[in-house]
Design a protein around this motif. Sequence first.
Motif, short mmCIF file in Angstrom:
data_model
loop_
_atom_site.label_atom_id
_atom_site.label_comp_id
_atom_site.label_asym_id
_atom_site.label_seq_id
_atom_site.Cartn_x
_atom_site.Cartn_y
_atom_site.Cartn_z
N SER A 64 -34.57 12.89 -34.67
CA SER A 64 -34.37 14.16 -33.97
C SER A 64 -33.36 15.04 -34.70
O SER A 64 -32.53 14.56 -35.46
N CYS A 91 -35.18 18.94 -31.47
CA CYS A 91 -36.55 18.72 -31.94
C CYS A 91 -36.70 17.24 -32.26
O CYS A 91 -35.87 16.68 -32.97
N THR A 92 -37.74 16.63 -31.74
CA THR A 92 -38.01 15.22 -32.01
C THR A 92 -39.23 15.14 -32.91
O THR A 92 -40.24 15.82 -32.66
N PHE A 93 -39.13 14.32 -33.94
CA PHE A 93 -40.19 14.21 -34.93
C PHE A 93 -40.73 12.79 -34.97
O PHE A 93 -40.00 11.82 -34.79
N GLY A 94 -42.02 12.71 -35.22
CA GLY A 94 -42.67 11.43 -35.49
C GLY A 94 -42.56 11.15 -36.98
O GLY A 94 -41.62 11.61 -37.63
N GLU A 98 -43.80 15.61 -38.41
CA GLU A 98 -44.65 15.88 -37.25
C GLU A 98 -43.78 16.11 -36.02
O GLU A 98 -43.15 15.19 -35.49
N THR A 100 -42.95 16.33 -32.40
CA THR A 100 -43.58 15.71 -31.23
C THR A 100 -42.99 16.17 -29.90
O THR A 100 -43.64 16.01 -28.86
N ALA A 101 -41.77 16.72 -29.91
CA ALA A 101 -41.17 17.18 -28.65
C ALA A 101 -40.06 18.19 -28.94
O ALA A 101 -39.42 18.14 -30.00
N GLY A 111 -46.26 20.62 -23.15
CA GLY A 111 -47.20 20.26 -24.21
C GLY A 111 -48.01 21.41 -24.76
O GLY A 111 -48.21 21.51 -25.98
N TYR A 115 -47.83 22.70 -28.58
CA TYR A 115 -49.05 22.75 -29.39
C TYR A 115 -49.21 24.12 -30.04
O TYR A 115 -49.45 24.23 -31.24
N ARG A 118 -46.55 24.69 -32.76
CA ARG A 118 -46.82 23.91 -33.98
C ARG A 118 -47.98 24.46 -34.78
O ARG A 118 -47.90 24.58 -35.99
#
Length: 135
Positions: A64, A91-94, A98, A100-101, A111, A115, A118
Amino acid sequence: MARPAPRAALAGALALGWLAAGFGCDTATDMRRETLCRRALPALSPEGAALRLLRVGPGSGRGSVRVDYRLAGADGAPLKGEEARVRFLVCTFGPGTELTALTTERGPVNGASLYLLRHYYLETPEAEASDPGGR
């Protein structure tokens, strides 16, 4: 004193190069994550508000990034009262970059908004031009 065999020296040099390249990738990924998180700010802030970055760095969770900022008037002048409070975006990343949140001081971004952000904003020239830390 015996000299190390050329093969051992080459293996050592390759191992050091591999480690350095690995650390470089992490740094590049971290920088890209910070850039994407900063670029989300203008889309989530009131229209016409200027942004003053206070801190950009790791968030509390793994993968994050946290951005602390204040709103300013369109002329860049500091705001007064409630509008002058410190705000944040996490910001949370995969894997990789990427996103993700997203969470703001008002709570998580839903969501559908995530979307749209992004897929239709973060990688555009408009997002690059509006990046509060890209100047």
